[in-house]
Enzyme design. Structure first.
Site, mmCIF file in Angstrom:
data_model
loop_
_atom_site.group_PDB
_atom_site.id
_atom_site.type_symbol
_atom_site.label_atom_id
_atom_site.label_comp_id
_atom_site.label_asym_id
_atom_site.label_seq_id
_atom_site.Cartn_x
_atom_site.Cartn_y
_atom_site.Cartn_z
ATOM 1 N N LYS A 176 0.858 -1.186 0.000
ATOM 2 C CA LYS A 176 0.000 0.000 0.000
ATOM 3 C C LYS A 176 0.892 1.233 0.000
ATOM 4 O O LYS A 176 1.685 1.444 0.920
ATOM 5 C CB LYS A 176 -0.891 -0.008 1.237
ATOM 6 C CG LYS A 176 -1.795 1.207 1.331
ATOM 7 C CD LYS A 176 -2.741 1.100 2.505
ATOM 8 C CE LYS A 176 -3.595 2.335 2.630
ATOM 9 N NZ LYS A 176 -4.474 2.275 3.802
ATOM 10 N N LYS A 217 -2.191 -1.508 -3.880
ATOM 11 C CA LYS A 217 -3.081 -0.343 -3.802
ATOM 12 C C LYS A 217 -2.261 0.935 -3.868
ATOM 13 O O LYS A 217 -1.259 1.020 -3.152
ATOM 14 C CB LYS A 217 -3.826 -0.429 -2.477
ATOM 15 C CG LYS A 217 -4.691 0.745 -2.152
ATOM 16 C CD LYS A 217 -5.358 0.530 -0.835
ATOM 17 C CE LYS A 217 -6.086 1.795 -0.480
ATOM 18 N NZ LYS A 217 -6.365 1.901 0.921
HETATM 19 C C1 PBG Z 1 -7.248 3.083 5.480
HETATM 20 C C2 PBG Z 1 -7.736 2.997 4.103
HETATM 21 C C3 PBG Z 1 -7.650 3.986 3.139
HETATM 22 C C4 PBG Z 1 -8.243 3.469 1.986
HETATM 23 C C5 PBG Z 1 -8.665 2.182 2.283
HETATM 24 N N1 PBG Z 1 -8.329 1.896 3.587
HETATM 25 C C6 PBG Z 1 -7.161 5.384 3.208
HETATM 26 C C7 PBG Z 1 -5.825 5.738 3.640
HETATM 27 O O1 PBG Z 1 -4.909 4.912 3.779
HETATM 28 O O2 PBG Z 1 -5.662 6.931 3.886
HETATM 29 C C8 PBG Z 1 -8.360 4.203 0.690
HETATM 30 C C9 PBG Z 1 -9.415 3.743 -0.232
HETATM 31 C C10 PBG Z 1 -9.726 4.692 -1.317
HETATM 32 O O3 PBG Z 1 -9.082 5.741 -1.516
HETATM 33 O O4 PBG Z 1 -10.678 4.386 -2.053
HETATM 34 N N2 PBG Z 1 -8.106 2.598 6.409
#
Ligand code: PBG
Length: 326
Positions: free
Chosen positions: A193, A246
């Site tokens: 991520k 991601k």
């Molecule tokens: C964190 C989380 C995020 C997303 C999914 N889980 C945001 C982040 O890390 O700030 C992002 C998903 C998206 O942008 O559609 N719990």
């Protein structure tokens, strides 16, 4: 003699026959946001067409998903109260726990419920863990993440998906789930991520932007791909069942590389910023929203994605039926 690749492009039947990428609605997961209260369906302004629901209105969105042939969902919660340790994230009657129960009571095994395991929507400071000064305390955070995952499984979640990027969390969650009788609950790890600006609209939707600093001390640097393989390998060793990359669209080289380096299923999350860009450029008349949705989705599967989380899941399922996506 001329070599003639066009012979295999002559009509839709032959093109369908030689298609290399096949996409099935079985692999789509639709993210849903739940907030506390009753009778709420509120549009998320940064993500037109996406809503925050109260648990009592879960039926509306789940029925809609099922009618399109999408039977997997990923749940996010927006609690009424936030605190330093995100206690609503693991509360027995927290918002996600309520949503899971509402859905499972109604649909049993007709819908597969996955939950995002993280703290940023639940902490007053918006970081993904327990703070020690201005830093997130990795090992202390693991205890909380484990409690969150176990509480989701206890409420009836079919699978948990940790998105915090703490070190050692997959091993911690696996041990915690096993100790509590959830040996059969799989873990889909947000293994790779990146610290991405593509999450902007989500943070508005979930009210989860950090109140100071950023997430670069735990999420990955977009410049790195060898490190992505290291993260993925660690999560695999620790017991992850599925590995996720991601965001998706700008990270398909990472998906491809990962496909050579693992035997686990590979998921990708086409995140809020990807959705918002396509949606808004389409609305402005700059691009063909439907066509670009089909093409970007195809490119993700072509790169090696097996499972896709996307706000377009229902529209993609329809496009597959029409043959516009493999
Ligand atoms: C964190 C989380 C995020 C997303 C999914 N889980 C945001 C982040 O890390 O700030 C992002 C998903 C998206 O942008 O559609 N719990």
């Amino acid at each position: 003699m001329i070599n003639r690749p066009r012979r295999l492009r002559a009509n839709p039947l032959i093109r369908g026959m030689v298609r290399e990428t096949r996409v099935s609605a079985d692999s789509l997961i639709y993210p849903i946001f739940f907030e506390e209260g009753t009778n709420i369906k509120a549009e998320i302004s940064a993500m037109e067409g996406q809503y925050r629901y109260s648990p009592d209105r879960a039926k509306e969105i789940i029925d809609d998903c099922l009618s399109h042939g999408v039977n997997k969902v990923l749940l996010f919660g927006i609690p009424r109260e936030k605190d330093e340790v995100g206690s609503q994230a693991y509360a027995e009657n927290g918002i996600v726990q309520q949503a899971i129960r509402a859905i499972k009571e109604e649909y049993k095994d007709d819908i597969y419920v996955i939950t995002d395991v993280c703290m940023c929507e639940y902490t007053s400071h918006g970081h993904c863990g327990i703070l020690c000064g201005h830093d997130v305390d990795n090992d202390e955070t693991l205890k909380y993440l484990t409690a969150i995952a176990v509480s989701h499984a206890a409420a009836g979640a079919d699978m948990v998906a940790p998105s915090d990027m703490m070190d050692g969390r997959i091993a911690a969650l696996r041990a915690g789930l096993d100790d509590n009788g959830f040996q059969n609950t799989p873990i889909m790890s947000y293994a790779v991520k990146y610290a991405s600006k593509f999450y902007g609209p989500f943070r508005e939707a979930a009210g989860s932007a950090p109140s100071f600093g950023d997430r670069k001390a735990y999420q990955m640097d977009p410049h790195n791909i060898r490190e992505a393989m290291k993260e993925a390998a660690l999560d695999e060793e620790e017991g992850a069942d599925i590995l996720m990359v991601k965001p998706a669209m700008s990270y398909l080289d990472v998906v491809k590389e990962l496909s050579y380096n693992t035997n686990l299923p590979i998921a990708a999350y086409s995140v809020s910023g990807e959705y918002a860009m396509i949606k808004n450029a389409g609305k402005a008349g700059l691009i063909d929203e439907y066509g670009i949705m089909c093409e970007t989705t195809t490119s993700m599967y072509r790169a090696g994605v097996d499972i896709l989380m996307t706000y377009y899941a229902r529209e993609i399922a329809d496009a597959i039926k029409r043959g516009d996506i493999g």
